[in-house]
Design a protein around this motif. Structure first.
Motif, short mmCIF file in Angstrom:
data_model
loop_
_atom_site.label_atom_id
_atom_site.label_comp_id
_atom_site.label_asym_id
_atom_site.label_seq_id
_atom_site.Cartn_x
_atom_site.Cartn_y
_atom_site.Cartn_z
N ASP A 132 6.65 -1.15 17.02
CA ASP A 132 6.99 -0.07 17.70
C ASP A 132 8.23 -0.13 18.29
N TYR A 133 9.14 1.09 17.70
CA TYR A 133 10.55 1.27 18.02
C TYR A 133 10.65 2.25 19.40
N GLY A 134 9.67 2.58 19.86
CA GLY A 134 9.58 3.35 21.20
C GLY A 134 9.25 4.80 20.69
N ALA A 135 10.22 5.41 20.16
CA ALA A 135 9.97 6.72 19.60
C ALA A 135 9.17 6.91 18.34
N LYS A 136 9.05 5.70 17.58
CA LYS A 136 8.23 5.98 16.44
C LYS A 136 7.87 4.46 15.99
N LEU A 137 6.87 4.55 15.10
CA LEU A 137 6.47 3.34 14.58
C LEU A 137 7.18 3.05 13.04
N GLY A 138 7.53 1.91 12.76
CA GLY A 138 8.14 1.64 11.53
C GLY A 138 7.93 0.07 10.87
N VAL A 139 8.72 -0.20 9.88
CA VAL A 139 8.46 -1.51 9.30
C VAL A 139 9.73 -2.29 10.17
N PRO A 140 9.24 -3.62 10.10
CA PRO A 140 8.06 -4.45 9.35
C PRO A 140 6.79 -3.89 9.69
N ALA A 141 5.76 -3.49 8.79
CA ALA A 141 4.48 -3.36 8.94
C ALA A 141 3.49 -3.77 8.11
N VAL A 142 2.34 -3.99 8.42
CA VAL A 142 1.33 -4.39 7.61
C VAL A 142 0.23 -3.04 7.36
N PHE A 143 0.05 -3.04 5.92
CA PHE A 143 -0.81 -2.01 5.51
C PHE A 143 -1.95 -2.58 4.64
N SER A 144 -3.41 -2.19 5.04
CA SER A 144 -4.38 -2.60 4.51
C SER A 144 -4.34 -1.93 2.93
N ARG A 145 -4.96 -2.48 2.24
CA ARG A 145 -5.15 -2.25 0.86
C ARG A 145 -5.68 -0.79 0.49
N GLU A 146 -6.27 -0.22 1.56
CA GLU A 146 -6.95 1.04 1.45
C GLU A 146 -5.50 2.13 1.29
N TYR A 147 -4.41 1.59 1.50
CA TYR A 147 -3.06 2.38 1.50
C TYR A 147 -2.23 2.10 0.25
N PHE A 148 -2.67 1.36 -0.46
CA PHE A 148 -1.76 0.84 -1.59
C PHE A 148 -1.45 2.00 -2.57
N THR A 149 -2.55 3.00 -2.76
CA THR A 149 -2.44 4.00 -3.64
C THR A 149 -1.55 4.97 -3.02
N LYS A 150 -1.44 5.16 -1.61
CA LYS A 150 -0.53 6.21 -1.03
C LYS A 150 0.84 5.54 -1.07
N LEU A 151 1.13 4.27 -0.91
CA LEU A 151 2.39 3.56 -0.85
C LEU A 151 3.03 3.61 -2.30
N ALA A 152 2.13 3.59 -3.12
CA ALA A 152 2.53 3.67 -4.70
C ALA A 152 3.08 5.00 -5.20
N ARG A 153 2.61 6.05 -4.30
CA ARG A 153 3.12 7.43 -4.65
C ARG A 153 4.40 7.79 -4.00
N LEU A 154 4.88 7.07 -3.08
CA LEU A 154 6.25 7.21 -2.49
C LEU A 154 7.36 7.40 -3.36
N GLN A 155 8.17 8.49 -3.15
CA GLN A 155 9.15 8.77 -3.99
C GLN A 155 10.52 9.05 -3.32
N GLY A 156 11.83 8.75 -3.85
CA GLY A 156 12.96 9.14 -3.37
C GLY A 156 13.26 8.17 -2.33
N ASP A 157 14.09 8.85 -1.15
CA ASP A 157 14.17 8.16 0.02
C ASP A 157 13.02 7.95 0.89
N SER A 158 12.03 8.40 0.81
CA SER A 158 10.82 8.36 1.68
C SER A 158 10.12 6.92 1.64
N GLY A 159 10.30 6.51 2.75
CA GLY A 159 10.04 5.10 3.05
C GLY A 159 8.71 5.04 3.54
N ALA A 160 8.24 3.54 3.98
CA ALA A 160 6.92 3.42 4.55
C ALA A 160 6.85 4.19 5.87
N GLY A 161 7.87 4.47 6.45
CA GLY A 161 7.71 5.15 7.97
C GLY A 161 7.11 6.65 7.78
#
Length: 201
Positions: A132-161
């Motif tokens: 919790d950064y106050g204005a937003k949530l970010g990494v470090p972060a834990v993601f359940s495996r139901e999000y693995f597919t979405k994480l594997a679709r990230l491109q460019g500079d779009s991070g986990a945030g």
């Protein structure tokens, strides 16, 4: 419950002007400090992802309980680095129940914070447990495996945030106070070293 940890350190440190992974930090270098934090956590497996200057950086690291993954296409951005790591995790049998994603340039965040994220995740209730950064949530972060597919679709500079923001209803945050500072520029490094190098963060 198996939780894998991806330590992202593949970037080219353009704003720093030199590989920030190799910057002195206390009695070691910045990336070794991050690795010590990672392997001291409750994560079951630690995977370090290198890219720019990978060979030089690898030679400078102390040996430890972690595996190294080389991302040759690191210039495609942070999202591609996450994709590389998660795609690697998807080859595991059995598949980890979750992944903890952390950066290599937040030296004030210790294993205690990582463990708080892991412990909260294991309690159940939310598929994402983030910092919790106050204005937003970010990494470090834990993601359940139901999000693995979405994480594997990230491109460019779009991070986990980006993924956290689009699934905020399924996320909870744990505050880290003033320890969330990261090192992007020489000024960041100078400021942080002056105040923290000689103290236990």
């Amino acid at each position: 419950m198996k939780i894998a940890l991806l330590l992202l350190a593949a970037g080219g440190s353009r704003r720093m002007g030199r590989p920030k992974q190799l910057l002195p930090w206390k009695d070691t270098i910045l990336l070794d400090h991050a690795l010590q934090t990672a392997v001291s956590s409750k994560a079951d497996e630690v995977i370090l992802i290198l890219g720019a200057e990978a060979e030089t950086i690898q030679k400078s690291l102390k040996r430890g309980r972690f595996n190294i993954l080389i991302h040759k296409e690191w210039e495609k951005g942070l999202g591609s680095t996450i994709k590389k790591g998660v795609s690697y995790l998807e080859t595991f049998d059995p598949l980890p129940q979750a992944v903890l994603i952390m950066l290599g340039d937040q030296p004030l965040l210790g294993a205690d914070h990582l463990n708080s994220l892991i412990d909260q995740f294991k309690k159940g209730g939310k598929g994402i447990v983030a910092t919790d950064y106050g204005a937003k949530l970010g990494v470090p972060a834990v993601f359940s495996r139901e999000y693995f597919t979405k994480l594997a679709r990230l491109q460019g500079d779009s991070g986990a945030g980006v993924l956290i923001a689009s699934n905020v209803h399924s996320a909870t945050g744990i505050p880290a106070g003033k320890r969330t500072a990261d090192l992007d520029t020489p000024e960041d490094y100078q400021s942080l070293t002056q105040t923290h190098q000689k103290s236990d963060s």
